[in-house]
Design a protein around this motif. Structure first.
Motif, PDB file in Angstrom:
ATOM      1  N   ASN A   1       0.828  -1.199   0.000  1.00 37.19           N
ATOM      2  CA  ASN A   1       0.000   0.000   0.000  1.00 37.19           C
ATOM      3  C   ASN A   1       0.869   1.259   0.000  1.00 37.19           C
ATOM      4  O   ASN A   1       0.631   2.202  -0.762  1.00 37.19           O
ATOM      5  CB  ASN A   1      -0.919  -0.013   1.222  1.00 37.19           C
ATOM      6  N   GLU A  34      -4.423  -8.847  -0.326  1.00 38.32           N
ATOM      7  CA  GLU A  34      -5.422  -8.555   0.703  1.00 38.32           C
ATOM      8  C   GLU A  34      -6.583  -7.800   0.040  1.00 38.32           C
ATOM      9  O   GLU A  34      -6.559  -6.571  -0.052  1.00 38.32           O
ATOM     10  CB  GLU A  34      -4.803  -7.712   1.821  1.00 38.32           C
ATOM     11  N   PRO A  35      -7.595  -8.480  -0.458  1.00 33.56           N
ATOM     12  CA  PRO A  35      -8.697  -7.829  -1.189  1.00 33.56           C
ATOM     13  C   PRO A  35      -9.681  -7.128  -0.262  1.00 33.56           C
ATOM     14  O   PRO A  35     -10.861  -7.458  -0.206  1.00 33.56           O
ATOM     15  CB  PRO A  35      -9.346  -8.993  -1.935  1.00 33.56           C
ATOM     16  N   SER A  36      -9.193  -6.128   0.470  1.00 31.97           N
ATOM     17  CA  SER A  36     -10.018  -5.388   1.423  1.00 31.97           C
ATOM     18  C   SER A  36     -10.505  -4.080   0.799  1.00 31.97           C
ATOM     19  O   SER A  36     -10.047  -3.672  -0.273  1.00 31.97           O
ATOM     20  CB  SER A  36      -9.207  -5.067   2.673  1.00 31.97           C
ATOM     21  N   TRP A  37     -11.408  -3.396   1.488  1.00 24.18           N
ATOM     22  CA  TRP A  37     -11.885  -2.098   1.015  1.00 24.18           C
ATOM     23  C   TRP A  37     -10.718  -1.130   0.886  1.00 24.18           C
ATOM     24  O   TRP A  37     -10.652  -0.326  -0.052  1.00 24.18           O
ATOM     25  CB  TRP A  37     -12.951  -1.535   1.967  1.00 24.18           C
ATOM     26  N   HIS A  38      -9.781  -1.205   1.838  1.00 18.51           N
ATOM     27  CA  HIS A  38      -8.637  -0.294   1.818  1.00 18.51           C
ATOM     28  C   HIS A  38      -7.779  -0.523   0.582  1.00 18.51           C
ATOM     29  O   HIS A  38      -7.283   0.423  -0.044  1.00 18.51           O
ATOM     30  CB  HIS A  38      -7.806  -0.504   3.091  1.00 18.51           C
ATOM     31  N   SER A  39      -7.616  -1.783   0.199  1.00 24.86           N
ATOM     32  CA  SER A  39      -6.816  -2.110  -0.983  1.00 24.86           C
ATOM     33  C   SER A  39      -7.475  -1.576  -2.248  1.00 24.86           C
ATOM     34  O   SER A  39      -6.806  -1.050  -3.150  1.00 24.86           O
ATOM     35  CB  SER A  39      -6.634  -3.624  -1.087  1.00 24.86           C
ATOM     36  N   TYR A  40      -8.787  -1.703  -2.328  1.00 25.08           N
ATOM     37  CA  TYR A  40      -9.489  -1.206  -3.518  1.00 25.08           C
ATOM     38  C   TYR A  40      -9.487   0.321  -3.591  1.00 25.08           C
ATOM     39  O   TYR A  40      -9.468   0.897  -4.680  1.00 25.08           O
ATOM     40  CB  TYR A  40     -10.912  -1.754  -3.549  1.00 25.08           C
ATOM     41  N   ALA A  84     -14.773  -1.178  -3.243  1.00 27.34           N
ATOM     42  CA  ALA A  84     -14.423  -0.819  -1.865  1.00 27.34           C
ATOM     43  C   ALA A  84     -15.681  -0.596  -1.032  1.00 27.34           C
ATOM     44  O   ALA A  84     -15.778  -1.066   0.108  1.00 27.34           O
ATOM     45  CB  ALA A  84     -13.554   0.435  -1.854  1.00 27.34           C
ATOM     46  N   LEU A 105     -17.483  -3.742  -0.094  1.00 31.65           N
ATOM     47  CA  LEU A 105     -16.859  -4.429   1.026  1.00 31.65           C
ATOM     48  C   LEU A 105     -17.104  -3.699   2.342  1.00 31.65           C
ATOM     49  O   LEU A 105     -17.155  -4.328   3.406  1.00 31.65           O
ATOM     50  CB  LEU A 105     -15.352  -4.580   0.779  1.00 31.65           C
ATOM     51  N   ASP A 106     -17.229  -2.373   2.268  1.00 29.24           N
ATOM     52  CA  ASP A 106     -17.496  -1.586   3.475  1.00 29.24           C
ATOM     53  C   ASP A 106     -18.379  -0.396   3.109  1.00 29.24           C
ATOM     54  O   ASP A 106     -17.885   0.698   2.834  1.00 29.24           O
ATOM     55  CB  ASP A 106     -16.190  -1.095   4.114  1.00 29.24           C
ATOM     56  N   ASP A 143     -17.876   3.273   4.635  1.00 34.99           N
ATOM     57  CA  ASP A 143     -16.657   4.067   4.422  1.00 34.99           C
ATOM     58  C   ASP A 143     -17.005   5.372   3.708  1.00 34.99           C
ATOM     59  O   ASP A 143     -17.071   5.427   2.478  1.00 34.99           O
ATOM     60  CB  ASP A 143     -15.645   3.253   3.614  1.00 34.99           C
TER      61      ASP A 143
END
Length: 496
Positions: free
Chosen positions: A170, A196-202, A225, A228-229, A232
């Motif tokens: 990141n 890590e396919p998280s909201w932060h990654s997207y 993103a 996933l969340d 946000d």
């Protein structure tokens, strides 16, 4: 005080065994050049003579620490083998003076192959890197390329031991994006999503796509993103800002409505919502007045002031939008066409009190794309003196000539590729046309000048949802923008 004097005071203080005094002054000297060998050697002597080296550069709890003191403390920690702590403190110290090359120390400490193995918490270090970058961006509003390169070198070095650390990926993607190395940034962001396919990654991936001006990929990453969340709000504001940037104001407002439902006073969403509402209906003065009042009540919100200025600029003709022609013939045709459906015949005859612009004669041929039978007659009195049909002096490039009162194009039709290019430019959102014309004009070049002049009097086919007189004017302005960039310089240039 000049750094040489600081170093001299430090040397004198060392001789008197006033070690903390000496450490302060050599820190002042090193703040001008952290790589100067004799000053680094002097610091080493000061530290070597101290019973408690860390006391030479103390961190007082609850009080701010000068960046020079923090940097020297980081060097003392590295000397003592506490490399991970030293790197974290060095990053924070460098944020206090990003123009100073403290990151050269980090590169030196990580040079031994085994050194990087002592970094056991890369997530913490990555967080300090990004936090420092954001703090500098908020405070300084200017690029620090060398500092970003130094931070990137540190991240890359630590990544050797932690190649799949999401936090490092990141940080790497963010630094590469800021440095404009967008292909590498995209690869780092894609590796982050795969790891890590998280909201932060997207969100990270969306920011890289946005920097690359890939709109659909940007929107797709932000929406993933939010999938996933959904809570946000920052990602949703960024999505709304991207949509507004591309004049998709309705979609932008829907995202902002959701943000403001969750956080009615969000510092970025409120001014952006004012801006979007203004753009949705530029004739409604209420959001304009409300935005001005908001900025007055919130002078510390720099973003709000910037967006108000941008809205004001975009409401100015020829800056933010291309106004419609207001000639007598156009005003008459505007009324006639308002009651006509495509395919219906258009017949009109008007008499003007003065000679109208010759480009109005193009309306008839342009209109035939929608109305096969068009007959427009425009009468005017005999020309006065000086005769507006003739140039007042020598003209190298003449667009029109007159046969009696009838204007005739004096240049040939454009090449098909130039006509297509100018049609695309004339169809783009107006505020972006000037920037786009820089590349287009240069690509057409001097050899295409005749075609750029030709397209002004032989316009491309009329698109849907635009009036013929607006299209003719838009094409002519787009061609003029391109002509402004066909060659560099000014004296002796074709564009002049």
């Amino acid at each position: 005080m000049p750094p040489e004097e600081e170093a001299a005071i430090a040397l004198d203080a060392l001789a008197k065994n006033e070690l903390q005094h000496a450490a302060h002054h050599i820190a002042c000297a090193l703040a001008s050049d952290p790589t100067r060998p004799e000053w680094l050697e002097l610091l080493e002597k000061i530290v070597a003579n101290a019973d408690d080296p860390l006391s030479l550069a103390p961190l007082e709890q609850g009080k701010p620490t000068w960046f020079g003191t923090a940097a020297v403390r980081a060097r003392i920690l590295a000397r003592a083998g506490k490399l991970e702590e030293a790197l974290g403190l060095l990053v924070q110290a460098s944020a206090g003076a990003p123009e100073v090359d403290y990151m050269a120390w980090g590169k030196e400490w990580l040079a031994p192959a085994e050194a990087v193995k002592s970094v056991t918490n890369p997530e913490l270090l990555s967080g300090l890197v990004l936090k420092s970058v954001l703090s500098v961006e908020a405070a300084r509003h200017e690029p620090f390329t060398a500092w970003h390169e130094g931070l990137l070198a540190l991240v890359d070095a630590v990544s050797v031991a932690h190649p799949r650390c999401a936090a490092l990926l990141n940080a790497r993607a963010g630094l590469l994006r800021r440095l404009g190395r967008l292909d590498n940034a995209l690869r780092a962001a894609e590796a982050l999503v795969a790891t890590e396919p998280s909201w932060h990654s997207y969100v990270c991936l969306a920011m890289v796509h946005r920097a690359r001006k890939d709109l659909e990929s940007t929107l797709g990453a932000y929406r993933k993103a939010l999938e996933l969340d959904p809570s946000d709000v920052e990602a949703r504001v960024d999505l709304a800002d991207t949509l507004a940037e591309h004049e998709r104001y309705g979609e932008s407002q829907r995202e902002l409505d959701e943000v403001l439902r969750r956080e009615p006073k969000h510092h970025a969403a409120v001014p952006l919502s004012f801006y979007v509402r203004i753009m949705l209906d530029t004739t409604d003065p209420r959001p304009q007045k409300a935005f001005v009042d908001y900025v007055k009540r919130n002078p510390a919100n720099v973003r709000a002031g910037q967006m108000l200025a941008r809205a004001a600029a975009l409401l100015a003709p020829y800056v933010g939008f291309l106004p419609d022609p207001q000639d007598a013939t156009v005003n008459s045709l505007r009324q006639i066409l308002s009651g006509k459906k495509p395919g219906q015949p258009i017949e009109t005859s008007s008499f003007c009190t003065q000679i109208e612009p010759p480009s109005l004669s193009l309306i008839e041929s342009v209109l035939r794309a929608r109305h096969p039978k068009v007959d427009i007659k425009i009468g005017s009195p005999p020309p006065s003196e000086p005769d507006p049909r003739r140039p007042h002096g020598p003209v190298e490039y003449l667009l029109w000539r007159y046969e009696g009162m009838k204007p005739i194009p004096e240049v040939s039709p454009p090449r098909a590729d130039v006509a297509k290019t100018i049609a695309e430019l004339a169809s783009a959102p107006y505020p972006r046309r000037w920037e786009r014309s820089k590349e287009l004009g240069a690509s057409i070049g001097p050899d295409g000048l005749e075609s750029l002049l030709g397209v002004m009097v032989h316009p491309p086919p009329l698109p849907a949802n635009i009036a013929p007189w607006s299209w003719i004017f838009a094409v002519q302005v787009a061609a003029a923008f391109a002509i402004a960039h066909v060659d560099p310089g000014w004296t002796g240039s074709l564009r002049r």
